[in-house]
Design an enzyme around this catalytic site. Structure first.
Site, short mmCIF file in Angstrom:
data_model
loop_
_atom_site.label_atom_id
_atom_site.label_comp_id
_atom_site.label_asym_id
_atom_site.label_seq_id
_atom_site.Cartn_x
_atom_site.Cartn_y
_atom_site.Cartn_z
N PHE A 7 0.83 -1.21 0.00
CA PHE A 7 0.00 0.00 0.00
C PHE A 7 0.86 1.25 0.00
CE2 PHE A 7 -2.72 -3.19 1.79
CZ PHE A 7 -4.01 -2.84 1.38
N ASP A 8 0.41 2.25 -0.74
CA ASP A 8 0.81 3.62 -0.43
C ASP A 8 0.06 4.01 0.84
OD1 ASP A 8 1.81 6.32 -0.90
OD2 ASP A 8 -0.29 6.77 -1.29
N CYS A 9 0.64 4.91 1.61
CA CYS A 9 0.02 5.29 2.88
C CYS A 9 -0.83 6.55 2.76
CB CYS A 9 1.09 5.47 3.95
SG CYS A 9 0.43 5.79 5.61
N PHE A 10 -0.18 7.67 2.41
CA PHE A 10 -0.85 8.97 2.46
C PHE A 10 -1.62 9.24 1.17
CE2 PHE A 10 2.70 9.08 5.38
CZ PHE A 10 2.04 9.42 6.55
#
Length: 222
Positions: A7-10
């Site tokens: 996943f990307d977070c932000f």
């Protein structure tokens, strides 16, 4: 077989737009949405100019350029407002349930984030779902859409397109490099962006139903 969902977070798990706009609102009440759009346009250039610059510094420098473009005054100390506030940026309401469902289905989870280790470490306490691996821009030595995060992760855990699905909101930072590397991918198009959906193997407007979608994309890639 170990299966990985990265996943990307932000922007994907944490509401990046809200966090940036709120930071600007603290300094310039009523201007948050306007300044967010300028910031969003400038940040990738700041990252590309100096790939080893820490994300806390990227936030501050992009804020300075945003404020200058808008013709506003900025106190020197105020440039740190985004980095200071980042650990408190809100998690999207659908995040924890989606991550939990994937873990319960046997997926291992990893973060591939354009952030520093210290900042993402503080953010993880708000996610409340454990991640098995975290790769930051600090680790990769560059920011996405560079391929460093993906290559470092693949080498660390022997991930391949046969046991890996990448999930992210950013078309530019995540879908484009994941496609170039042949990684199965799910685009979380939270803001109905008008980019080409064909670049992704699946598109969702949020994280509801993610576990089923990841399973389907994984099965199709095998």
């Amino acid at each position: 077989m170990i299966r990985w969902a990265t996943f990307d977070c932000f922007g994907t798990l944490v509401d990046w737009r809200h966090g940036i706009a709120t930071g600007f609102e603290l300094l310039y009440p009523g201007r948050g949405a306007e300044l967010l759009e300028i910031y969003n346009r400038l940040e990738a250039d700041v990252q590309a100019e100096t790939p080893v610059r820490r994300y806390r510094e990227v936030l501050a420098e992009t804020l300075r350029r945003t404020v200058a473009e808008a013709g506003l005054e900025l106190l020197d100390d105020d440039a740190s407002v985004l980095g200071t506030g980042l650990p408190y940026w809100p998690v999207f309401p659908d995040t924890r349930a989606a991550l939990t469902a994937l873990r319960e289905a046997g997926w291992r989870l990893a973060l591939l984030t354009n952030c520093d280790r210290d900042l993402v470490g503080q953010t993880q306490r708000r996610l409340q779902v454990p991640f098995d691996v975290v790769v930051t821009a600090e680790d990769a030595g560059e920011y996405k859409p560079g391929h460093g995060h993906f290559r470092r992760f693949a080498a660390a855990v022997e991930a391949t397109p046969a046991n890996w699905v990448h999930v992210a909101q950013s078309h530019f930072h995540d879908m484009v490099p994941a496609q170039a590397l042949g990684i199965p991918r799910v685009w979380i198009n939270r803001h109905a962006a008008p980019h080409d959906p064909a670049i992704a193997d699946a598109v969702l407007p949020g994280l509801d139903g993610l576990a089923e979608t990841v399973e389907r994309v994984h099965a199709a890639a095998r």
